[in-house]
Design a protein around this motif. Structure first.
Motif, mmCIF file in Angstrom:
data_model
loop_
_atom_site.group_PDB
_atom_site.id
_atom_site.type_symbol
_atom_site.label_atom_id
_atom_site.label_comp_id
_atom_site.label_asym_id
_atom_site.label_seq_id
_atom_site.Cartn_x
_atom_site.Cartn_y
_atom_site.Cartn_z
ATOM 1 N N GLN A 3 -2.179 13.791 -15.816
ATOM 2 C CA GLN A 3 -1.459 13.722 -14.551
ATOM 3 C C GLN A 3 -2.073 12.653 -13.675
ATOM 4 O O GLN A 3 -3.286 12.610 -13.497
ATOM 5 C CB GLN A 3 -1.528 15.054 -13.825
ATOM 6 C CG GLN A 3 -0.753 16.145 -14.487
ATOM 7 C CD GLN A 3 -0.839 17.439 -13.701
ATOM 8 O OE1 GLN A 3 -1.618 17.566 -12.769
ATOM 9 N NE2 GLN A 3 -0.044 18.398 -14.096
ATOM 10 N N ASN A 77 0.648 17.302 -4.346
ATOM 11 C CA ASN A 77 1.334 18.474 -4.894
ATOM 12 C C ASN A 77 2.555 18.133 -5.732
ATOM 13 O O ASN A 77 3.271 19.039 -6.155
ATOM 14 C CB ASN A 77 1.779 19.396 -3.754
ATOM 15 C CG ASN A 77 0.614 20.003 -3.041
ATOM 16 O OD1 ASN A 77 -0.206 20.667 -3.654
ATOM 17 N ND2 ASN A 77 0.520 19.766 -1.742
ATOM 18 N N HIS A 79 3.158 17.386 -8.730
ATOM 19 C CA HIS A 79 3.269 17.950 -10.079
ATOM 20 C C HIS A 79 3.580 19.442 -10.040
ATOM 21 O O HIS A 79 4.000 20.003 -11.046
ATOM 22 C CB HIS A 79 1.985 17.702 -10.869
ATOM 23 C CG HIS A 79 1.682 16.248 -11.027
ATOM 24 N ND1 HIS A 79 2.473 15.400 -11.772
ATOM 25 C CD2 HIS A 79 0.702 15.479 -10.503
ATOM 26 C CE1 HIS A 79 1.980 14.183 -11.715
ATOM 27 N NE2 HIS A 79 0.906 14.191 -10.946
ATOM 28 N N ASN A 80 3.383 20.075 -8.898
ATOM 29 C CA ASN A 80 3.640 21.507 -8.763
ATOM 30 C C ASN A 80 5.023 21.798 -8.186
ATOM 31 O O ASN A 80 5.406 22.958 -8.098
ATOM 32 C CB ASN A 80 2.577 22.149 -7.860
ATOM 33 C CG ASN A 80 1.186 21.936 -8.396
ATOM 34 O OD1 ASN A 80 0.982 21.858 -9.603
ATOM 35 N ND2 ASN A 80 0.232 21.809 -7.503
ATOM 36 N N CYS A 82 9.086 21.705 -8.241
ATOM 37 C CA CYS A 82 10.156 21.605 -9.232
ATOM 38 C C CYS A 82 10.990 20.343 -8.968
ATOM 39 O O CYS A 82 10.853 19.705 -7.936
ATOM 40 C CB CYS A 82 11.013 22.859 -9.210
ATOM 41 S SG CYS A 82 11.498 23.364 -7.578
ATOM 42 N N ASP A 107 2.620 23.971 2.243
ATOM 43 C CA ASP A 107 2.426 24.828 1.072
ATOM 44 C C ASP A 107 3.378 26.018 1.091
ATOM 45 O O ASP A 107 3.932 26.404 0.052
ATOM 46 C CB ASP A 107 0.975 25.307 0.983
ATOM 47 C CG ASP A 107 0.007 24.180 0.670
ATOM 48 O OD1 ASP A 107 0.453 23.126 0.156
ATOM 49 O OD2 ASP A 107 -1.202 24.346 0.942
ATOM 50 N N TYR A 111 6.278 26.808 -1.686
ATOM 51 C CA TYR A 111 6.327 28.106 -2.361
ATOM 52 C C TYR A 111 7.728 28.714 -2.258
ATOM 53 O O TYR A 111 8.288 29.188 -3.247
ATOM 54 C CB TYR A 111 5.280 29.045 -1.758
ATOM 55 C CG TYR A 111 5.290 30.415 -2.385
ATOM 56 C CD1 TYR A 111 4.724 30.624 -3.641
ATOM 57 C CD2 TYR A 111 5.874 31.497 -1.725
ATOM 58 C CE1 TYR A 111 4.741 31.884 -4.226
ATOM 59 C CE2 TYR A 111 5.891 32.749 -2.301
ATOM 60 C CZ TYR A 111 5.327 32.937 -3.552
ATOM 61 O OH TYR A 111 5.356 34.183 -4.126
ATOM 62 N N ASP A 114 10.129 26.766 -4.537
ATOM 63 C CA ASP A 114 9.985 27.111 -5.948
ATOM 64 C C ASP A 114 10.625 28.462 -6.252
ATOM 65 O O ASP A 114 11.305 28.619 -7.262
ATOM 66 C CB ASP A 114 8.513 27.123 -6.355
ATOM 67 C CG ASP A 114 7.917 25.730 -6.478
ATOM 68 O OD1 ASP A 114 8.710 24.765 -6.600
ATOM 69 O OD2 ASP A 114 6.687 25.594 -6.443
#
Length: 135
Positions: A3, A77, A79-80, A82, A107, A111, A114
């Motif tokens: 990554q 963030n 890569h985290n 969608c 954050d 959350y 996602d």
């Protein structure tokens, strides 16, 4: 695959039509400082567009600082997140003292995003399964 945390050009939303399509999709979350509009995309990455208006912060220095902070949070963030097109709009001015609060808000919004995207994917897969069963 390793990554990389680079903020590449393909991760940006630049064109007016792309901004309009995300706004017209009409899905959003909001907290005290930030509003996040989103639309699922068919790309293999999340993309971001930032909106900081003159009503929010009169000085360009302040608007650019807010953009830099949000871009950096996205970069770390990416890569985290969608595969969606995100537009983050600042509703309330923030400065260096509010950095931890902005990070927490970002954050929390990611959350929520996602959770909602996973839920909508599950619903669409159930509908497809039911359609195939009826055939």
């Amino acid at each position: 695959m390793v990554q990389t945390y680079r903020f590449v050009k393909q991760a940006r939303i630049i064109k007016t039509d792309e901004f309009s399509s995300v706004f017209n999709f009409r899905k959003r979350f909001s907290l005290k400082h930030l509003v996040m509009h989103y639309q699922p995309n068919n790309l293999q990455r999340a993309r971001i567009g930032l909106v900081v208006g003159k009503k929010t912060a009169k000085l360009a220095v302040s608007r650019n600082y807010m953009r830099r902070v949000l871009r950096e949070l996205f970069r770390l963030n990416q890569h985290n997140i969608c595969h969606v097109d995100l537009i983050i709009r600042v509703q309330k001015k923030f400065g260096k003292l509010d950095h931890t609060q902005i990070k927490q808000e970002f954050d929390a919004l990611i959350y929520k995003l996602d959770q909602r995207v996973i839920l909508s994917q599950q619903k669409s897969s159930q509908v497809m399964k039911q359609a195939n069963d009826n055939l």
